[in-house]
Structure formats: C-alpha cells, structure tokens
Design an enzyme around this catalytic site. Structure first.
Site, mmCIF file in Angstrom:
data_model
loop_
_atom_site.group_PDB
_atom_site.id
_atom_site.type_symbol
_atom_site.label_atom_id
_atom_site.label_comp_id
_atom_site.label_asym_id
_atom_site.label_seq_id
_atom_site.Cartn_x
_atom_site.Cartn_y
_atom_site.Cartn_z
ATOM 1 N N TYR A 1 -4.187 2.070 11.783
ATOM 2 C CA TYR A 1 -5.036 0.964 12.221
ATOM 3 C C TYR A 1 -5.096 -0.203 11.240
ATOM 4 C CZ TYR A 1 -8.509 3.452 9.290
ATOM 5 O OH TYR A 1 -9.173 4.087 8.275
ATOM 6 N N CYS B 1 -28.088 -9.850 15.662
ATOM 7 C CA CYS B 1 -26.640 -9.749 15.827
ATOM 8 C C CYS B 1 -25.882 -10.988 15.385
ATOM 9 C CB CYS B 1 -26.355 -9.458 17.302
ATOM 10 S SG CYS B 1 -24.617 -9.367 17.737
ATOM 11 N N CYS C 1 -18.900 -10.459 14.151
ATOM 12 C CA CYS C 1 -17.826 -11.219 13.500
ATOM 13 C C CYS C 1 -17.052 -12.066 14.510
ATOM 14 C CB CYS C 1 -16.867 -10.257 12.800
ATOM 15 S SG CYS C 1 -15.567 -11.108 11.875
ATOM 16 N N ASP D 1 -11.190 -12.677 4.787
ATOM 17 C CA ASP D 1 -10.253 -11.567 4.709
ATOM 18 C C ASP D 1 -9.586 -11.303 6.051
ATOM 19 O OD1 ASP D 1 -8.929 -9.326 3.669
ATOM 20 O OD2 ASP D 1 -10.552 -7.991 4.286
ATOM 21 N N CYS E 1 -29.799 -13.863 24.469
ATOM 22 C CA CYS E 1 -29.958 -12.418 24.252
ATOM 23 C C CYS E 1 -31.190 -12.135 23.392
ATOM 24 C CB CYS E 1 -28.709 -11.854 23.575
ATOM 25 S SG CYS E 1 -28.793 -10.086 23.219
ATOM 26 N N CYS F 1 0.852 -1.193 0.000
ATOM 27 C CA CYS F 1 0.000 0.000 0.000
ATOM 28 C C CYS F 1 0.884 1.238 0.000
ATOM 29 C CB CYS F 1 -0.909 0.008 1.232
ATOM 30 S SG CYS F 1 -2.171 1.315 1.193
#
Length: 401
Positions: free
Chosen positions: A21, A353, A357, A303, A347, A15
């Site tokens: 981050y 939800c 991830c 990814d 929940c 990049c």
C-alpha cells in the site's frame, strides 16, 4: 513567532521493504518528480541551517522520514546532530523524531537514539497475520519479528517510541485485535492511526488534478475497494469499516486507557471539544505549514502532495521560510476550508472533521458537487458515536481547569 514543520526525506523513496500500500515507492519513477537518490552533505547542511534560521519559535522539530531513513546509516545522523549543534540559536530547543519500519534498528542505533533523545515512530500494523499481509520485504518475506525485536531493543535502551499503524482494507475489521496487540505486546503508550486511501492512478495523478467527469458520488458501489470498477486501490480502507474501526478503538481507549495512553484521533477529538485546536492536521480547519523536503532539496506543499504541480522550490533557490509562507502555499493552506462542498458546510460534525485531508476528496456529494472526502460515511459514523462522550469529557476537563 514563525512556526512550521518540515518532514525530511533524506533517502527519498528508497526503502528495504515492499509494502503493497505504500504511496511513496512510486515517487522515484514519477515524471517530473524528485526521482531517486540520497541527500548529499551540502543539501543537508543547507537544510539544517535554513530550517533553524527560518523558525523563530522556541522549538524546532526535525522529522526524518522516507522511504526508510535508516538506510542513510548512523554516520549520516551523526552529521545531523553535529550540524544542529553548529547552527543552533541561543535559547532555541532542537528535537528530532525518526519514522522507521524498524527492521534495521540494532544496539548501535538504540544507543545513538537514546544519547541524542530521538523520538522514534515505529510502523506496525497489528499482530502477525495483519502486519505481514502488506508489510513485507523485497523478497516477499514477513517482517513482524524484526519489528517486535526493534521495539524490545528500544525499550531496553530507554528510547522513547510510539507506534504508527496504517488502517487498510485488511485490518479495519479487526480493531480490537490491532489495538490490544499494540498495547499489550508492543507496550505502546502513544498510538497513531492513519487511513490508507489511494484513488486509482495515484502514482501519476496529483490530488485535485482528478478527472471531474469520472468522479462518483457518495454511496456509489464503485467506492468499495472490492468492486471490479472501484475508484480506489484494493488495499484502500472501506469507508464504513474505517468508521467501525475508529469507534471500537475509541470505546476501548475510553474504557481502559483514558489518562494512560495517547491515541491521536481520540485525543484531538476531546481537545477540539474543549475549544482547543486540532492536534492533527487532517482535522484542522487549515493546512499548509507542514511541508515535505526531498533528498535533492526540493520542497513540496505536503508529504501527500509530492508531485510536480505542488513543488514550492528548492533550498538552493529559496529559503524554507520563503516557500512555506509564499502566496502559493498560503493559498494551498486556506483551500482546505474554502473548497469544502455545501454538504460538508451543513454537516453537524464540520468543526470535528473539517473535511479531513484534501488528498482524499475525490467523491461527489449526493447533490453532485465535487470535492467530498472518500471517508465521509465512516467519519460521520465515528463522530456520531464518539462526540457525546467527548463533549462530556471535555466539559469535565474544562471544569478541572
């Protein structure tokens, strides 16, 4: 119909920016990982032919990401288009999207992207003070002006584009500044937001390979990115602030932009309350059909799982279809639901939800069970705020047919 999605990394982790981050820059130094390099012509053709052959649905979507894919140059993407035409199946539609930081886009790029109907995802984190806090060049220079110029060039040439915004420790407290900038200054009508969440030592430790003895519980002060012994990086979004960010954007979208603007997490919440599947993987019950392809032809489970432990194989050895529907990848996909702790299963927002991830599930529940998502507190805050309106809106839309 056999459907799956491949996120291709033709430039690997290379990049021209040095975003603080970025979870991907370290991949070139990961022991046993893909290393550095660029996709060679033989790998490119093998990928395109294999992907088109393996997907039996009526559409194949090529997603070109990185690193920064525009470092490959226009010549590479000329080859992409030519090879897609060469290997296309009758009646099958081929689409391309390009996720980019925008700093290398110029008139020639815009003409190419328009001619070949590429959809562009433009990475931008908000107005100048926000965007340039993390998204800088290798020399530490700001990039906001170059990104805004890229957006103007794309608009001038009629290129379709959306915006991708990372929600970090720095901009989570400024939701309306970010949202209104994207709408008014960038003229974005499709906004995607993704949270920045990285546990300490993420560079070398794969998700689900964490030290269970070091897992802290929900509510522990060490879950704060500001704590001196924090379990996350300093740029990781604070969970509670993430809930605040989502709630404020939801309110703004609902009041001003519903029906005119697509916001990824807003749209999918309404869709789910209509009885439809989630439109984004993090809020789907299962995962596993979105794999990452590295420059050397190696495929990984996701990814965010480009680690040796999640390597599925290489195009030179196995077809993409074989890897995506292999027993190990099927187990990976179902594990998202099967590994949820009891705290999640009980929940009220489970079906909204689904534990978000799995890469973010490195906390313990209040009862001490491992596998709770770091963002849990913020997600609960958002769903409690937004689901009443989402339910009403979904009922209205269902009645309209």
């Amino acid at each position: 119909m056999r459907r799956f999605h491949v996120m291709a990394k033709p430039a690997g982790s290379a990049c021209n920016l040095d975003c603080s981050y970025c979870f991907y820059l370290s991949k070139q130094d990961l022991p046993g990982g893909p290393g550095g390099g660029h996709m060679h012509d033989d790998v490119l053709e093998r990928f395109i032919a294999d992907y088109i052959a393996s997907v039996t649905a009526d559409e194949v979507v090529f997603s070109w990401q990185g690193g920064e894919p525009t470092l490959m140059g226009l010549e590479f993407f000329d080859k992409v288009v030519a090879l897609q035409k060469k290997h296309a199946k009758p009646g099958q539609r081929i689409e391309n999207d390009l996720q980019t930081n925008g700093t290398l886009l110029d008139e020639d790029w815009a003409r190419f992207l328009k001619e070949h109907s590429f959809l562009v995802g433009l990475s931008i984190d908000g107005p100048r003070d926000v965007h340039d806090h993390y998204r800088i060049t290798k020399k530490g220079e700001p990039t906001i002006d170059r990104v805004c110029d890229a957006a103007a060039t794309l608009r001038r040439h009629g290129v379709r584009y959306n915006t991708l915004t990372c929600v970090s420790r720095y901009n989570a407290s400024k939701p309306l500044d970010v949202y209104r900038f994207l709408r008014r200054e960038l003229d974005s009508t499709y906004l995607q937001f993704i949270p920045i969440v990285e546990p300490r030592e993420f560079e070398g430790t794969a998700p689900q390979r964490w030290d269970l003895e070091r897992m802290v519980a929900l509510g522990d002060p060490r879950t704060s990115p500001d704590h001196p012994e924090s379990v996350v990086t300093p740029w990781t979004v604070d969970a509670e602030e993430y809930g605040y960010f989502l709630s404020k954007v939801w309110d703004e979208w609902l009041a001003r932009d519903y029906g005119k603007v697509l916001v990824n997490f807003c749209e999918t919440l309404v869709a789910q309350h209509m009885g439809l599947s989630s439109q984004i993987c993090v809020h789907s019950e299962f995962c596993g059909k979105g794999v990452a392809l590295e420059h050397d032809g190696s495929a990984y489970a996701c990814d965010h799982y480009v680690y040796p432990e999640y390597r599925l194989g290489n195009l030179r050895e196995r077809s993409l279809g074989e890897m995506v529907f292999s027993p190990e990848q099927v187990r990976f996909g179902y594990a998202k639901s099967e590994s949820l702790p009891a705290y999640c299963r009980q929940c009220e927002f489970l079906s909204d939800c689904w534990g978000e991830c799995p890469k973010n599930r490195f906390l313990r529940t209040p009862a001490g069970e491992p596998g709770l998502n770091y963002l849990c507190a913020g997600l609960k805050r958002f769903f409690a705020h937004a689901t009443p309106a989402a339910t009403k809106l979904a009922r209205k839309l269902n009645k309209l047919g």
